[in-house]
Motif scaffolding. Sequence first.
Motif, PDB file in Angstrom:
ATOM      1  N   ALA A 145      37.244  49.290  35.051  1.00 45.62           N
ATOM      2  CA  ALA A 145      37.042  47.977  36.035  1.00 45.62           C
ATOM      3  C   ALA A 145      37.760  48.353  37.384  1.00 45.62           C
ATOM      4  N   GLU A 146      37.253  48.666  38.383  1.00 43.87           N
ATOM      5  CA  GLU A 146      37.890  49.129  39.646  1.00 43.87           C
ATOM      6  C   GLU A 146      38.591  47.975  40.318  1.00 43.87           C
ATOM      7  N   HIS A 147      39.542  47.827  40.746  1.00 43.41           N
ATOM      8  CA  HIS A 147      40.222  46.849  41.576  1.00 43.41           C
ATOM      9  C   HIS A 147      40.400  45.620  40.936  1.00 43.41           C
ATOM     10  N   PHE A 148      40.589  45.913  39.399  1.00 42.90           N
ATOM     11  CA  PHE A 148      40.446  44.670  38.548  1.00 42.90           C
ATOM     12  C   PHE A 148      41.727  43.575  38.912  1.00 42.90           C
ATOM     13  N   PHE A 149      42.839  44.195  38.933  1.00 39.70           N
ATOM     14  CA  PHE A 149      44.234  43.263  39.230  1.00 39.70           C
ATOM     15  C   PHE A 149      44.016  42.530  40.562  1.00 39.70           C
ATOM     16  N   ASP A 150      43.743  43.211  41.466  1.00 37.53           N
ATOM     17  CA  ASP A 150      43.348  42.408  42.638  1.00 37.53           C
ATOM     18  C   ASP A 150      42.230  41.563  42.523  1.00 37.53           C
ATOM     19  N   GLY A 151      41.180  41.882  42.062  1.00 33.79           N
ATOM     20  CA  GLY A 151      40.036  40.964  41.577  1.00 33.79           C
ATOM     21  C   GLY A 151      40.579  39.709  40.732  1.00 33.79           C
ATOM     22  N   TYR A 152      41.347  40.144  39.885  1.00 36.47           N
ATOM     23  CA  TYR A 152      41.833  39.193  38.873  1.00 36.47           C
ATOM     24  C   TYR A 152      42.883  37.943  39.710  1.00 36.47           C
ATOM     25  N   LYS A 153      43.510  38.519  40.549  1.00 36.44           N
ATOM     26  CA  LYS A 153      44.370  37.541  41.345  1.00 36.44           C
ATOM     27  C   LYS A 153      43.639  36.769  42.497  1.00 36.44           C
ATOM     28  N   SER A 154      42.505  37.273  42.889  1.00 37.33           N
ATOM     29  CA  SER A 154      41.440  36.629  43.923  1.00 37.33           C
ATOM     30  C   SER A 154      40.643  35.713  43.109  1.00 37.33           C
ATOM     31  N   ASN A 155      40.163  36.072  42.284  1.00 38.34           N
ATOM     32  CA  ASN A 155      39.050  35.205  41.172  1.00 38.34           C
ATOM     33  C   ASN A 155      39.025  35.672  39.803  1.00 38.34           C
ATOM     34  N   PRO A 156      39.932  35.205  39.011  1.00 32.15           N
ATOM     35  CA  PRO A 156      40.015  35.314  37.780  1.00 32.15           C
ATOM     36  C   PRO A 156      38.731  35.374  36.822  1.00 32.15           C
ATOM     37  N   GLU A 157      38.095  34.294  37.072  1.00 26.00           N
ATOM     38  CA  GLU A 157      36.900  33.937  36.398  1.00 26.00           C
ATOM     39  C   GLU A 157      35.798  34.978  36.558  1.00 26.00           C
ATOM     40  N   TYR A 158      35.593  35.475  37.663  1.00 27.08           N
ATOM     41  CA  TYR A 158      34.945  36.635  37.801  1.00 27.08           C
ATOM     42  C   TYR A 158      35.333  37.976  37.571  1.00 27.08           C
ATOM     43  N   ALA A 159      36.402  38.399  37.684  1.00 22.81           N
ATOM     44  CA  ALA A 159      36.895  39.596  37.145  1.00 22.81           C
ATOM     45  C   ALA A 159      36.696  39.646  35.755  1.00 22.81           C
ATOM     46  N   LEU A 160      37.136  38.441  34.956  1.00 18.08           N
ATOM     47  CA  LEU A 160      37.045  38.335  33.397  1.00 18.08           C
ATOM     48  C   LEU A 160      35.223  38.580  33.008  1.00 18.08           C
ATOM     49  N   ALA A 161      34.573  37.954  33.856  1.00 16.57           N
ATOM     50  CA  ALA A 161      33.064  38.108  33.584  1.00 16.57           C
ATOM     51  C   ALA A 161      32.767  39.437  33.832  1.00 16.57           C
ATOM     52  N   THR A 162      33.074  40.320  34.524  1.00 16.26           N
ATOM     53  CA  THR A 162      32.695  41.646  34.820  1.00 16.26           C
ATOM     54  C   THR A 162      33.037  42.613  33.467  1.00 16.26           C
ATOM     55  N   ILE A 163      34.371  42.332  32.984  1.00 10.50           N
ATOM     56  CA  ILE A 163      34.596  43.152  31.818  1.00 10.50           C
ATOM     57  C   ILE A 163      33.913  42.609  30.386  1.00 10.50           C
ATOM     58  N   LYS A 164      33.715  41.318  30.497  1.00 10.22           N
ATOM     59  CA  LYS A 164      33.055  40.862  29.233  1.00 10.22           C
ATOM     60  C   LYS A 164      31.536  41.352  29.475  1.00 10.22           C
ATOM     61  N   LYS A 165      30.840  41.610  30.292  1.00 12.57           N
ATOM     62  CA  LYS A 165      29.585  41.966  30.557  1.00 12.57           C
ATOM     63  C   LYS A 165      29.681  43.490  30.134  1.00 12.57           C
TER      64      LYS A 165
END
Length: 540
Positions: A145-165
């Motif tokens: 999950a590239e850039h996951f931590f930056d993504g989570y801090k920006s938009n946690p709902e979408y970052a989690l959606a990517t790994i759930k997918k």
Amino acid sequence: MGAKIKIFDTTLRDGTQGEGISLSVEDKLKIAQKLDELGVSYIEGGWPGSNNKDIEFFIRVKELGLKQAKVTAFGSTRRKDTLPENDANLNRILEVGVQAAAIFGKSWDFQVHTAIQTTLEENLAMIYDSVRYLKSRGLEIIYDAEHFFDGYKSNPEYALATIKKAEEAGADWIALCDTNGGTLPHEISEIVAAVRRAVKCPIGIHAHNDCEVGVANSIAAVMAGATQVQGTINGYGERCGNANLVSIIPNLQLKLKYDVISDEQLANLTNVARYVSEIANMHMPMNQPYVGTAAFAHKGGIHVSAILRNSSTYEHITPELVGNKQRVLVSELAGQSNLVFKAQELGLDFNTNNQQTKQLIAQIKEMEHQGYQFEGADATLELLIRGAYGHLEEVFTLESFKIMVAKSEDQPVVSEAIVKVKVHGETVYNAAEGNGPVNALDNALRKCLMQYYPGLQNMHLTDYKVRVLDEKDTTAAKVRVLIESSDFQSTWSTVGVSENVIEASWQALVDSMRYALLSQTRAARQLKEQQREQVGLINH
């Protein structure tokens, strides 16, 4: 022993993106063999969709018969608006016949819009389709999950959606990547804990070192529930590097009691770290934790006096646990205890009251006054001590050497050395060229000695430093030359001092070869003793 932690090594892929690092296929195969012996679980060999060199590696690595590590190919999710079966990158992974694949995709909405310029919905489909396609072909899938931590801090709902997918598609692992290296340990702990609550899939951590916390972030992730750690040997990698597995492994195993590799494999850690640095042609920092030559080095007399009583006074672990060793430096800060320690280390009866010892101490002090420095030249010091006690065989003596340097208008400078030495009573004479006068001397001396000591073919110079000792004397100033040498098993340093840089270089060069021969003789003697013991046990 705590939970089992899987080590995912990406030295051969992410590590090669470091400035100044370029590995041939042969280099990568040699390193892969060492990594397997170290006990890593995954070896990421490269990106078969990007270049033919990596394809050749994946074909040839099968011949090594690796015993523990799974060879892993790297690639990206399918291109936008493309079916996975039509994606050349994904199909190339299948073609090279690996057991596992690491597929990266976007976790940060900013990256989705800016880097791959697609919709958030299409990005989720790209992740699902790619993981599902490769998983259906029987591969173990690590979703990065590239850039996951930056993504989570920006938009946690979408970052989690990517790994759930990715989990929904059947990923075996989800590796959370701090791609920009800007996240701090407390943030890693909080976010990994949140991910553990959100998904059931095992979690990995892929940290970069841009804030000098790559190791700390990896450990924080494990303590929060991650069971796979991605990183590189010696922390090689783009920009400031990747998380350094050479520090992570002993920290997890020795300090936190996780089950990482076997004790025997851990004792090979220093050897692997130095071997990889040699193959990569990168100088390993002396003060690198656990495996650096200075990691367990002691200089101050009070410190040395204390470790003679109990090494725990100034050492956080026993060096041999990671294959390193304790060193005592002799310098102007050292007291008699430093020399006592060195002599004991060499198995010599060092009595501070006898005449030999007094002469040796006086000699060392005089040489330091002349500009010698032994704290960075252990090999020269050992030769000096052994010589003072009559425990050093003179393997060769110099009769003469000459150096010629020629330069013509349209040609580069050419250096040639002619060396005459006496070996076992015979005079040996040889000439050789080099890319400089010291290299020419090295080549000529080797040619003289190789017929008597073929083991020297495994020894090579790894570093050469010159320091002017008194700048006010300008070109007539004394210089100190330090030479570092290696034989892939160990590294040693020697020193020479003179008003002439060639003379100082010769002193250090000769000591380097004398020490190499001493070490080889000692190793051969130990091998014979072991063989005699084995024969004795069989007869018994």
